[in-house]
Design an enzyme around this catalytic site. Structure first.
Site, mmCIF file in Angstrom:
data_model
loop_
_atom_site.group_PDB
_atom_site.id
_atom_site.type_symbol
_atom_site.label_atom_id
_atom_site.label_comp_id
_atom_site.label_asym_id
_atom_site.label_seq_id
_atom_site.Cartn_x
_atom_site.Cartn_y
_atom_site.Cartn_z
ATOM 1 N N ARG A 134 47.933 -8.386 63.114
ATOM 2 C CA ARG A 134 49.366 -8.706 63.132
ATOM 3 C C ARG A 134 49.578 -10.221 63.121
ATOM 4 N NH1 ARG A 134 53.591 -6.039 65.991
ATOM 5 N NH2 ARG A 134 55.410 -7.395 66.256
ATOM 6 N N ASP A 185 47.529 -13.736 75.427
ATOM 7 C CA ASP A 185 48.744 -13.053 75.856
ATOM 8 C C ASP A 185 48.435 -11.571 76.094
ATOM 9 O OD1 ASP A 185 48.548 -12.021 73.278
ATOM 10 O OD2 ASP A 185 50.342 -13.022 72.519
ATOM 11 N N LEU A 218 45.928 -13.881 70.561
ATOM 12 C CA LEU A 218 47.392 -13.834 70.520
ATOM 13 C C LEU A 218 47.830 -12.645 69.667
ATOM 14 C CD1 LEU A 218 48.185 -17.592 69.733
ATOM 15 C CD2 LEU A 218 48.531 -16.447 71.929
ATOM 16 N N HIS A 219 48.749 -11.840 70.183
ATOM 17 C CA HIS A 219 49.229 -10.734 69.358
ATOM 18 C C HIS A 219 50.642 -10.280 69.708
ATOM 19 C CE1 HIS A 219 48.216 -8.387 72.926
ATOM 20 N NE2 HIS A 219 48.934 -7.414 72.429
ATOM 21 N N ARG A 220 51.192 -10.706 70.831
ATOM 22 C CA ARG A 220 52.486 -10.166 71.253
ATOM 23 C C ARG A 220 53.617 -10.650 70.342
ATOM 24 N NH1 ARG A 220 52.405 -7.157 75.675
ATOM 25 N NH2 ARG A 220 50.495 -7.277 76.911
#
Length: 371
Positions: A242, A286, A207-209
């Site tokens: 992030r 994602d 997950l990073h968006r």
């Protein structure tokens, strides 16, 4: 017929895409292929380790732009790349890949210097202009001279936008070339054993968006779903820097660490990551690239997004768009066998780099003949 080519790399997916192309180009005596690393991703595990995995040399140029806002990052790359192109190292062709800020920045800098630009992975569209990547894709395709597309839907998008057919070359999916190039190392890697997991009995999570991790309410909901999902299937969560920052900031990190069915790890090199993906029961992500790789491997992919710029992975492959609040229910569906088998799209065959070489040779010869 000497030809100097710049390959632009900025973020992890870019490294995977340029690797097979660089190796094919570097074998040609008439091509001088040079790697430009913009430094957009500067975490060691997300850049240098990927170069090692993919047998890439040290970058010929390193712009070292680092982090910043979208405007800051794009501006820094434009200024730095323009300086390189204004020196004796001016290329005959600049090849940009993907949809990150460095893609649009180098395309803009090169175009304004009358350097022909090729966009590898052109024509992908999510139709969601809230995503900065969509803006990067639209603008890069609009100003690039040559558009190398991965699939028929990408061609259709470009033609619908008024792009002249002669600018489009469908070459296939370069990500599959990377996988096939590294398949022996991937199959030899420890994979799930390293994390105490069994083949086919766990899920990989990435997950990073910003739409998933930047807002507290959204991330809390996602973490809740991950906890409930882990009751049915162990999860291996490769945590983007992030995402980790936001998990700590919102007080969610400790609960993930204390869950015995959740393994947390830093970002992994390409070989190690793909060894885990290829042995997984399913993938929760994602990311764009993972949607493609899971389709190629025939592994169920649950994409936590409202849309995807790779719709062919949904139409033909094993990918499905899943609302975050329905994650656990969809995982249960996979475990019950309620998931489409899918098929591998045409030209996702590990020969994309060779088609790129043929397309470049044809266009470079034509360009030389007209000068």
């Amino acid at each position: 017929m000497n030809c100097r080519v710049h390959l632009i790399a900025a973020a992890r997916p870019n490294f995977m895409k340029i690797a097979p192309l660089y190796h094919v180009l570097a074998e040609q005596p008439w091509i001088d292929a040079r790697i430009v690393h913009t430094g957009q991703h500067y975490d060691r595990n997300m850049s240098e380790n990927f170069f090692l995995d993919l047998r890439l040399p040290d970058p010929h140029f390193h712009l070292e732009v680092g982090s910043g806002t979208h405007a800051e990052q794009t501006a820094k790359v434009m200024v730095a790349y323009e300086k390189i192109c204004s020196r004796r190292s001016r290329p005959d062709w600049t090849i940009v890949v993907g949809d990150v800020n460095s893609t649009i920045a180098c395309a803009l800098a090169a175009t304004k210097l009358w350097i022909p630009v090729i966009h590898l992975e052109a024509g992908l569209r999510s139709s969601d202009r809230r995503m900065p990547e969509e803006i990067n894709r639209l603008v890069t395709d609009a100003i690039s001279d040559v558009l190398w597309t991965p699939s028929p839907d990408a061609d259709e998008n470009l033609l619908r936008e008024g792009v002249a057919p002669e600018r489009i070359d469908r070459v296939g999916n370069i990500m599959i070339d990377s996988y096939e190039m590294m398949r022996p190392q991937i199959e030899a890697a420890p994979g799930p054993r390293k994390f105490g997991l069994r083949r086919g009995e766990y899920a990989v999570v990435t997950l990073h968006r910003p739409s998933n991790v930047d807002q507290r309410e959204t991330l809390v909901s996602l973490v809740t779903q991950l906890h409930s999902t882990s009751a049915y299937l162990p999860l291996l969560f490769a945590v983007h820097p992030r995402t980790r920052k936001k998990l700590v900031e919102f007080g969610l990190w400790a609960s993930l660490e204390s869950n015995p069915s959740l393994r947390l790890t830093e970002p992994l090199g390409y070989v190690e990551f793909m060894a885990l993906v290829s042995a997984a029961r399913l993938v929760i992500t994602d990311s764009g690239g993972v949607q493609e790789e899971s389709t190629y491997l025939g592994i169920p992919c649950l994409t936590l997004r409202e849309n995807t710029e790779r719709p062919i992975t949904v139409m033909q492959g094993t990918n499905r768009l899943v609302p975050s609040h329905l994650l656990t229910a969809n995982v249960q569906g996979v475990l019950r066998g309620e998931w489409a088998k899918g098929m591998c799209p045409q030209s996702w065959d590990g020969r994309t780099a060779l088609r790129c070489l043929a397309a470049l040779k044809r266009r470079h010869e034509a360009m030389v003949a007209t000068h």
